[in-house]
Design a protein around this motif. Structure first.
Motif, PDB file in Angstrom:
ATOM      1  N   ARG A  68       0.838  -1.199   0.000  1.00  0.00           N
ATOM      2  CA  ARG A  68       0.000   0.000   0.000  1.00  0.00           C
ATOM      3  C   ARG A  68       0.876   1.255   0.000  1.00  0.00           C
ATOM      4  O   ARG A  68       0.603   2.223  -0.716  1.00  0.00           O
ATOM      5  CB  ARG A  68      -0.944  -0.013   1.202  1.00  0.00           C
ATOM      6  CG  ARG A  68      -1.938  -1.170   1.179  1.00  0.00           C
ATOM      7  CD  ARG A  68      -2.828  -1.183   2.411  1.00  0.00           C
ATOM      8  NE  ARG A  68      -3.822  -0.109   2.350  1.00  0.00           N
ATOM      9  CZ  ARG A  68      -4.984  -0.196   1.720  1.00  0.00           C
ATOM     10  NH1 ARG A  68      -5.295  -1.304   1.063  1.00  0.00           N
ATOM     11  NH2 ARG A  68      -5.820   0.814   1.725  1.00  0.00           N
ATOM     12  N   ALA A  69       1.955   1.238   0.787  1.00  0.00           N
ATOM     13  CA  ALA A  69       2.861   2.390   0.809  1.00  0.00           C
ATOM     14  C   ALA A  69       3.614   2.535  -0.512  1.00  0.00           C
ATOM     15  O   ALA A  69       3.955   3.650  -0.911  1.00  0.00           O
ATOM     16  CB  ALA A  69       3.854   2.248   1.967  1.00  0.00           C
ATOM     17  N   MET A  70       3.840   1.423  -1.199  1.00  0.00           N
ATOM     18  CA  MET A  70       4.499   1.502  -2.508  1.00  0.00           C
ATOM     19  C   MET A  70       3.644   2.245  -3.520  1.00  0.00           C
ATOM     20  O   MET A  70       4.152   2.732  -4.534  1.00  0.00           O
ATOM     21  CB  MET A  70       4.826   0.097  -3.019  1.00  0.00           C
ATOM     22  CG  MET A  70       5.994  -0.561  -2.318  1.00  0.00           C
ATOM     23  SD  MET A  70       6.444  -2.148  -3.053  1.00  0.00           S
ATOM     24  CE  MET A  70       7.183  -1.596  -4.591  1.00  0.00           C
ATOM     25  N   SER A  71       2.357   2.335  -3.263  1.00  0.00           N
ATOM     26  CA  SER A  71       1.470   3.067  -4.170  1.00  0.00           C
ATOM     27  C   SER A  71       1.771   4.561  -4.194  1.00  0.00           C
ATOM     28  O   SER A  71       1.286   5.284  -5.069  1.00  0.00           O
ATOM     29  CB  SER A  71       0.011   2.831  -3.791  1.00  0.00           C
ATOM     30  OG  SER A  71      -0.331   1.465  -3.916  1.00  0.00           O
ATOM     31  N   LEU A  72       2.582   5.043  -3.256  1.00  0.00           N
ATOM     32  CA  LEU A  72       3.042   6.430  -3.316  1.00  0.00           C
ATOM     33  C   LEU A  72       3.844   6.679  -4.580  1.00  0.00           C
ATOM     34  O   LEU A  72       3.970   7.817  -5.038  1.00  0.00           O
ATOM     35  CB  LEU A  72       3.902   6.764  -2.089  1.00  0.00           C
ATOM     36  CG  LEU A  72       3.192   6.807  -0.741  1.00  0.00           C
ATOM     37  CD1 LEU A  72       4.211   6.933   0.390  1.00  0.00           C
ATOM     38  CD2 LEU A  72       2.202   7.964  -0.690  1.00  0.00           C
ATOM     39  N   ALA A  73       4.391   5.610  -5.162  1.00  0.00           N
ATOM     40  CA  ALA A  73       5.161   5.732  -6.399  1.00  0.00           C
ATOM     41  C   ALA A  73       4.276   5.989  -7.613  1.00  0.00           C
ATOM     42  O   ALA A  73       4.776   6.336  -8.684  1.00  0.00           O
ATOM     43  CB  ALA A  73       5.993   4.469  -6.628  1.00  0.00           C
ATOM     44  N   ALA A  74       2.973   5.824  -7.456  1.00  0.00           N
ATOM     45  CA  ALA A  74       2.040   6.132  -8.543  1.00  0.00           C
ATOM     46  C   ALA A  74       1.863   7.644  -8.643  1.00  0.00           C
ATOM     47  O   ALA A  74       1.791   8.334  -7.623  1.00  0.00           O
ATOM     48  CB  ALA A  74       0.697   5.465  -8.305  1.00  0.00           C
ATOM     49  N   PRO A  75       1.796   8.190  -9.857  1.00  0.00           N
ATOM     50  CA  PRO A  75       1.619   9.645  -9.993  1.00  0.00           C
ATOM     51  C   PRO A  75       0.246  10.102  -9.526  1.00  0.00           C
ATOM     52  O   PRO A  75      -0.700   9.310  -9.424  1.00  0.00           O
ATOM     53  CB  PRO A  75       1.803   9.870 -11.496  1.00  0.00           C
ATOM     54  CG  PRO A  75       1.446   8.561 -12.125  1.00  0.00           C
ATOM     55  CD  PRO A  75       1.886   7.508 -11.156  1.00  0.00           C
ATOM     56  N   ALA A  76       0.135  11.404  -9.260  1.00  0.00           N
ATOM     57  CA  ALA A  76      -1.107  11.967  -8.732  1.00  0.00           C
ATOM     58  C   ALA A  76      -2.285  11.724  -9.661  1.00  0.00           C
ATOM     59  O   ALA A  76      -3.411  11.509  -9.203  1.00  0.00           O
ATOM     60  CB  ALA A  76      -0.930  13.456  -8.477  1.00  0.00           C
ATOM     61  N   GLY A  77      -2.028  11.740 -10.983  1.00  0.00           N
ATOM     62  CA  GLY A  77      -3.107  11.504 -11.937  1.00  0.00           C
ATOM     63  C   GLY A  77      -3.728  10.133 -11.784  1.00  0.00           C
ATOM     64  O   GLY A  77      -4.944   9.964 -11.965  1.00  0.00           O
ATOM     65  N   MET A  78      -2.905   9.140 -11.445  1.00  0.00           N
ATOM     66  CA  MET A  78      -3.434   7.787 -11.243  1.00  0.00           C
ATOM     67  C   MET A  78      -4.270   7.725  -9.975  1.00  0.00           C
ATOM     68  O   MET A  78      -5.339   7.106  -9.955  1.00  0.00           O
ATOM     69  CB  MET A  78      -2.282   6.776 -11.186  1.00  0.00           C
ATOM     70  CG  MET A  78      -2.736   5.337 -11.193  1.00  0.00           C
ATOM     71  SD  MET A  78      -1.356   4.138 -11.143  1.00  0.00           S
ATOM     72  CE  MET A  78      -0.583   4.459 -12.731  1.00  0.00           C
ATOM     73  N   TRP A  79      -3.821   8.365  -8.915  1.00  0.00           N
ATOM     74  CA  TRP A  79      -4.613   8.418  -7.684  1.00  0.00           C
ATOM     75  C   TRP A  79      -5.958   9.094  -7.950  1.00  0.00           C
ATOM     76  O   TRP A  79      -7.003   8.605  -7.511  1.00  0.00           O
ATOM     77  CB  TRP A  79      -3.846   9.203  -6.605  1.00  0.00           C
ATOM     78  CG  TRP A  79      -2.780   8.433  -5.914  1.00  0.00           C
ATOM     79  CD1 TRP A  79      -1.615   7.978  -6.442  1.00  0.00           C
ATOM     80  CD2 TRP A  79      -2.768   8.042  -4.536  1.00  0.00           C
ATOM     81  NE1 TRP A  79      -0.868   7.326  -5.498  1.00  0.00           N
ATOM     82  CE2 TRP A  79      -1.554   7.350  -4.315  1.00  0.00           C
ATOM     83  CE3 TRP A  79      -3.647   8.216  -3.472  1.00  0.00           C
ATOM     84  CZ2 TRP A  79      -1.214   6.837  -3.060  1.00  0.00           C
ATOM     85  CZ3 TRP A  79      -3.315   7.700  -2.222  1.00  0.00           C
ATOM     86  CH2 TRP A  79      -2.107   7.015  -2.029  1.00  0.00           C
ATOM     87  N   LYS A  80      -5.923  10.191  -8.677  1.00  0.00           N
ATOM     88  CA  LYS A  80      -7.149  10.939  -8.957  1.00  0.00           C
ATOM     89  C   LYS A  80      -8.149  10.084  -9.713  1.00  0.00           C
ATOM     90  O   LYS A  80      -9.363  10.178  -9.500  1.00  0.00           O
ATOM     91  CB  LYS A  80      -6.812  12.201  -9.749  1.00  0.00           C
ATOM     92  CG  LYS A  80      -8.014  13.095 -10.024  1.00  0.00           C
ATOM     93  CD  LYS A  80      -7.597  14.360 -10.766  1.00  0.00           C
ATOM     94  CE  LYS A  80      -8.800  15.249 -11.042  1.00  0.00           C
ATOM     95  NZ  LYS A  80      -8.397  16.488 -11.765  1.00  0.00           N
TER      96      LYS A  80
END
Length: 354
Positions: free
Chosen positions: A243-255
């Motif tokens: 779950r913390a590795m998901s910080l490596a995803a860019p903001a656009g993917m989170w959005k």
């Protein structure tokens, strides 16, 4: 041994000094593997390890690659030397995976992090130039890596140099892949439709450079969370480290999944992540924000059959060579994490049949 048992044809090493997640959560209460390896950031130098594997790997004859080396932290002449040396020692089995690198591997060590893509393009052009110099003193103008009567005399292996696999994601990097790469090798997950669209850009760039577009191999690097059962998969998706590795995803993917990136709405992801600066409490808070749908985009997640179904979709969108990294040992239970090698073996064997 797992790669040999699965019939894989290549072995890969990362080129990192720091992990892609906060080492503050690398504790046995969060991840069972911390009982066996107590340091999350103890990465071995990849070319040294691959040289060792070349000496130990004569029977299996696996190809040996770096996924991917850092064009910012390493001078291209040194990278050209390392890759050419491995190619000779391994009898033609070396692959030079290369990309612009990340902030975490450069800025903390005093390496300039401005204009990483421009530096990358010049680095790859310099490597090609040195490999083609035939041992003669050569000079080349460059903003970053000028050559002045430079000599490169490490010979090719039977007339061949290592293939260059480029970890490209943005438009300029995709164009550079078409111009210089033997393979397109994105090292971060993306939707199958996005992969197909970017592959078209790589092939167009190759054509514009006077190259055969079909000569650029469509490859990709996949982070996998594989479990023997749906319940085990759910446990992996609830684990703190993935779950913390998901910080490596860019903001656009989170959005896209209805959540703002904890590091800001314009955060670029892995390229600018400095995980070593995130303390335990903050990392845990960030991990709680990750929706399951985002995890399923960042990772390839499921039982072996489910993962192979997802990989078949990626094949249908252009992927022809998959490099898989098993992150299932990030499970909170050491026994379950180690046991995940069995379903991962099934995945590797299934990939060969796709």
């Amino acid at each position: 041994m797992l790669a040999i048992a699965a019939g894989c044809d290549s072995l890969w090493m990362p080129d990192h000094l720091i992990a892609a997640f906060p080492d503050s959560i690398w504790q046995s209460k969060y991840v069972g593997g911390a009982r066996l390896a107590d340091k999350a950031n103890a990465f071995y130098e990849p070319w040294t390890v691959l040289g060792y594997l070349a000496a130990r790997n004569r029977v299996a004859r696996k190809r040996l690659g770096v996924a991917v080396t850092d064009a910012g932290r390493r001078n291209p002449a040194v990278t050209a030397q390392a890759a050419a040396s491995l190619h000779l020692l391994s009898r033609g089995r070396a692959i030079l995976g290369i990309g612009p690198g990340e902030r975490e591997g450069n800025e903390p060590y005093g390496v300039d992090w401005s204009k990483p893509v421009a530096r990358f393009v010049e680095a790859v052009a310099t490597i090609r130039f040195l490999w083609d110099s035939d041992g003669e003193p050569v000079s080349r103008d460059s903003e970053y890596f000028p050559l002045h009567d430079a000599v490169f005399d490490v010979p090719p292996y039977k007339g061949t140099r290592p293939e260059i696999w480029i970890g490209a994601h943005g438009p300029r990097m995709l164009r550079a892949t078409g111009q210089y790469g033997d393979a397109w090798f994105p090292a971060f997950p993306q939707l199958p439709t996005e992969y197909a669209e970017k592959l078209d850009l790589v092939r167009s760039a190759a054509s514009d450079a006077g190259r055969d577009p079909s000569a650029v191999l469509p490859a990709a690097y996949f982070w996998m969370l594989v479990g023997r059962s749906p319940a085990e998969v759910d446990e992996l998706m609830g684990a703190v480290v993935p779950r913390a590795m998901s910080l490596a995803a860019p903001a656009g993917m989170w959005k896209r999944h209805g959540v703002e990136h904890p590091l800001g709405p314009t955060f670029s992801g892995l390229q600018d992540l400095l995980p070593q600066t995130i303390d335990e409490e903050t990392a845990l808070a960030y991990a709680k924000l990750v929706p399951p749908s985002l995890l399923r985009e960042v990772f390839v997640v499921g039982t072996p059959d489910e993962i192979l179904e997802q990989m078949a979709e990626r094949r249908d969108h252009g992927v022809r060579y998959a490099v898989a990294m098993n992150l299932s040992p990030m499970h909170p239970s050491l026994r379950t994490g180690l046991g995940a090698s069995v379903p991962f073996l099934r995945v590797l064997r299934g990939l060969r049949r796709l």
